[in-house]
Design a protein around this motif. Structure first.
Motif, short mmCIF file in Angstrom:
data_model
loop_
_atom_site.label_atom_id
_atom_site.label_comp_id
_atom_site.label_asym_id
_atom_site.label_seq_id
_atom_site.Cartn_x
_atom_site.Cartn_y
_atom_site.Cartn_z
N TRP A 165 -8.94 8.10 3.96
CA TRP A 165 -8.00 8.64 3.17
C TRP A 165 -7.01 9.68 3.80
O TRP A 165 -5.67 9.58 3.67
N GLY A 166 -7.34 10.61 4.74
CA GLY A 166 -6.37 11.30 5.35
C GLY A 166 -5.42 10.87 6.23
O GLY A 166 -4.36 11.07 6.45
N GLY A 167 -6.06 9.68 6.90
CA GLY A 167 -5.38 9.00 8.07
C GLY A 167 -4.10 8.03 7.26
O GLY A 167 -3.06 8.05 7.78
N VAL A 168 -4.42 7.81 6.13
CA VAL A 168 -3.51 6.79 5.44
C VAL A 168 -2.49 7.47 4.61
O VAL A 168 -1.26 7.37 4.63
N THR A 169 -2.84 8.86 4.07
CA THR A 169 -1.96 9.57 3.09
C THR A 169 -1.60 11.06 3.82
O THR A 169 -0.45 11.53 3.25
N GLN A 170 -2.08 11.39 5.05
CA GLN A 170 -1.86 12.73 5.33
C GLN A 170 -1.41 13.01 6.70
O GLN A 170 -0.30 13.23 6.83
N TRP A 171 -2.08 12.54 7.50
CA TRP A 171 -1.84 12.52 9.09
C TRP A 171 -2.61 11.55 9.80
O TRP A 171 -3.56 11.36 9.77
N PHE A 172 -1.93 10.99 10.61
CA PHE A 172 -2.43 9.72 11.66
C PHE A 172 -2.02 9.98 12.96
O PHE A 172 -0.89 9.20 13.39
N PHE A 173 -2.43 11.13 13.76
CA PHE A 173 -1.55 11.42 15.11
C PHE A 173 -0.15 11.52 14.99
O PHE A 173 0.41 11.05 15.87
N GLY A 174 0.24 12.06 13.80
CA GLY A 174 1.50 12.24 13.48
C GLY A 174 1.73 12.05 12.07
O GLY A 174 1.06 12.43 11.03
N PRO A 175 2.85 11.18 11.64
CA PRO A 175 2.68 10.72 10.54
C PRO A 175 2.05 9.99 9.97
O PRO A 175 1.33 9.17 10.83
N ALA A 176 1.45 9.86 8.69
CA ALA A 176 0.49 9.20 8.14
C ALA A 176 0.65 7.86 8.21
O ALA A 176 1.76 7.10 8.36
N ILE A 177 -0.27 6.78 8.02
CA ILE A 177 -0.20 5.36 7.93
C ILE A 177 0.94 4.97 7.14
O ILE A 177 1.91 3.99 7.34
N ILE A 178 1.13 5.55 5.56
CA ILE A 178 1.85 4.98 4.66
C ILE A 178 3.15 5.43 5.19
O ILE A 178 4.16 4.42 5.14
N ASP A 179 3.73 6.61 5.95
CA ASP A 179 4.87 7.05 6.29
C ASP A 179 5.24 5.93 7.53
O ASP A 179 6.61 5.72 7.78
N ARG A 180 4.20 5.86 8.53
CA ARG A 180 4.82 4.91 9.57
C ARG A 180 5.00 3.61 9.13
O ARG A 180 5.97 2.89 9.83
N GLY A 181 4.22 2.99 8.00
CA GLY A 181 4.40 1.72 7.64
C GLY A 181 5.87 1.57 7.04
O GLY A 181 6.68 0.69 7.18
N PHE A 182 6.35 2.67 6.37
CA PHE A 182 7.67 2.53 5.76
C PHE A 182 8.84 2.81 6.94
O PHE A 182 9.80 1.85 6.54
N GLN A 183 8.62 3.44 7.92
CA GLN A 183 9.51 3.39 8.88
C GLN A 183 9.58 2.02 9.55
O GLN A 183 10.57 1.50 9.92
N LEU A 184 8.51 1.30 9.81
CA LEU A 184 8.31 0.14 10.68
C LEU A 184 9.00 -1.01 9.92
O LEU A 184 9.21 -1.87 10.41
N THR A 185 9.05 -0.88 8.56
CA THR A 185 9.70 -1.94 7.90
C THR A 185 11.00 -1.48 7.32
O THR A 185 11.77 -2.37 6.30
N GLY A 186 11.62 -0.81 8.17
CA GLY A 186 13.06 -0.36 7.99
C GLY A 186 13.37 0.65 7.05
O GLY A 186 14.70 1.06 6.99
N GLY A 187 12.53 1.75 6.96
CA GLY A 187 12.78 2.89 5.85
C GLY A 187 13.27 3.84 6.50
O GLY A 187 12.97 4.03 7.78
N ALA A 188 13.84 4.97 5.94
CA ALA A 188 14.24 6.05 6.69
C ALA A 188 14.58 6.95 5.83
O ALA A 188 14.96 6.79 4.40
N CYS A 189 14.75 8.52 6.06
CA CYS A 189 15.23 9.40 5.14
C CYS A 189 16.76 9.52 5.03
O CYS A 189 17.42 9.72 5.92
N GLU A 190 17.18 9.29 3.77
CA GLU A 190 18.71 9.40 3.63
C GLU A 190 19.05 10.84 2.92
O GLU A 190 18.48 10.95 1.84
#
Length: 340
Positions: A165-190
């Motif tokens: 739960w923590g790795g997916v939603t909170q922290w996974f050696f940096g950004p959480a898996i959800i955030d990493r997945g968002f960026q890997l699929t082209g997402g970014a902060c506008e």
């Protein structure tokens, strides 16, 4: 005449011995290396059959895709919900035109249950471990709380699921898996206002940090965190209490050290004792609220694909902690199995 009788006509025929079947016995241990009648000797049966859920487990796990499908279909077919304004970037309905109270992110269950869901899951499970007699003498018994092997292994299973739960939603050696997945699929902060178009948004690598400075998390695939946590938490609770609730009548198949696949030994779990349901109320309550909020999430939030990936990522954690030990004896020695 007697002389006309065939020789041996009056000689009694020898009786055929009756072979009685050997009584079936249950295996004495799920890790026994001695084959038993209940173990599968068919060499074509692969160890992966130990990963198959029982009928009751299948029924429990199938409720999650069913709820997601039901909510998504209602969202598509209902004229009120279908025509309601929805912002896919913020994943919310405008408060003034929300089709339901539960379509508001500020509804009480979302605020005080879903957003802190892992607290409720942890409280319900740890209380169950402490007070239920199937796990050993508890706080309600005359001997007080005893740290039995069942309890220690239960805490370990909870800790592993909590790490997922923590790795997916909170922290996974940096950004959480959800955030990493968002960026890997082209997402970014506008970023809004002064940062917009300057590239400053690249410094914000999590959705939470982006929204905290007034930016929008845009462009990538967003795994549904609500679906993930509701499925992971309630499925974990359900699979943990189901063997106790049903008295191990729904037998799971496990792989022994000899490679055979069969049913584990049946243990008495205090089903006939007066306190057999002690500690089950809160886990079942959390599961019920999770099912309702999962249906609301499926109806009013996220896309089909976002909900599907949330479901699959949750099931990944459940398979590793609660199903893989059935096929790997060494892992089962460490984390155990619910109910035994």
């Amino acid at each position: 005449m007697a002389s006309n009788r065939r020789n041996g006509a009056n000689t009694p025929k020898p009786s055929t011995p009756i072979e009685l079947p050997e009584p079936a016995t249950r295996p004495t241990s799920i890790s026994s290396s001695t084959p038993t009648p209940h173990q599968d000797r068919d060499t074509t049966t692969h160890w992966i059959t130990a990963l198959f859920p029982t009928p009751l487990e299948t029924l429990l796990l199938s409720t999650y895709p069913a709820l997601l499908l039901l909510g998504s279909l209602f969202s598509t077919l209902s004229p009120t919900t279908r025509s309601a304004p929805y912002n896919p970037t913020t994943q919310s309905h405008p408060p003034s035109s929300a089709p339901s109270y539960f379509a508001l992110k500020s509804n009480l269950l979302n605020t005080y249950f879903v957003k802190i869901a892992w607290f409720w899951v942890s409280l319900a499970y740890l209380l169950f471990l402490v007070v239920h007699p199937a796990n050993g003498p508890g706080l309600l018994g005359s001997r007080g709380l005893v740290l039995t092997p069942k309890r220690l292994r239960g805490v370990l299973r909870w800790a592993i699921v909590t790490m997922w739960w923590g790795g997916v939603t909170q922290w996974f050696f940096g950004p959480a898996i959800i955030d990493r997945g968002f960026q890997l699929t082209g997402g970014a902060c506008e970023l809004a206002s002064q940062y917009e178009g300057t590239g400053g948004g690249e410094d914000f690598v999590t959705g939470q940090a982006c929204k905290a400075v007034g930016g929008t998390w845009r462009g990538g695939h967003d795994i549904s965190g609500h679906v993930f946590i509701l499925v992971l938490g309630s499925a974990f609770l359900g699979l943990e209490v189901l063997p106790i609730l049903m008295g191990l009548r729904d037998e799971r198949r496990v792989r022994g050290r000899d490679g055979g696949v069969g049913a584990p030994e049946r243990e008495l779990v205090a089903q006939e004792q007066e306190g057999r349901k002690v500690g089950l109320g809160l886990p079942l309550g959390v599961m019920g609220l999770s099912a309702w909020m999962l249906l609301m999430t499926a109806t009013f939030f996220h896309t089909w694909f976002e909900k599907l990936t949330g479901l699959l990522v949750a099931f990944m954690g459940i398979v590793v902690v609660l199903f893989l030990p059935r096929a790997v004896p060494a892992l089962r020695d460490v984390v155990g199995m619910p109910g035994i």
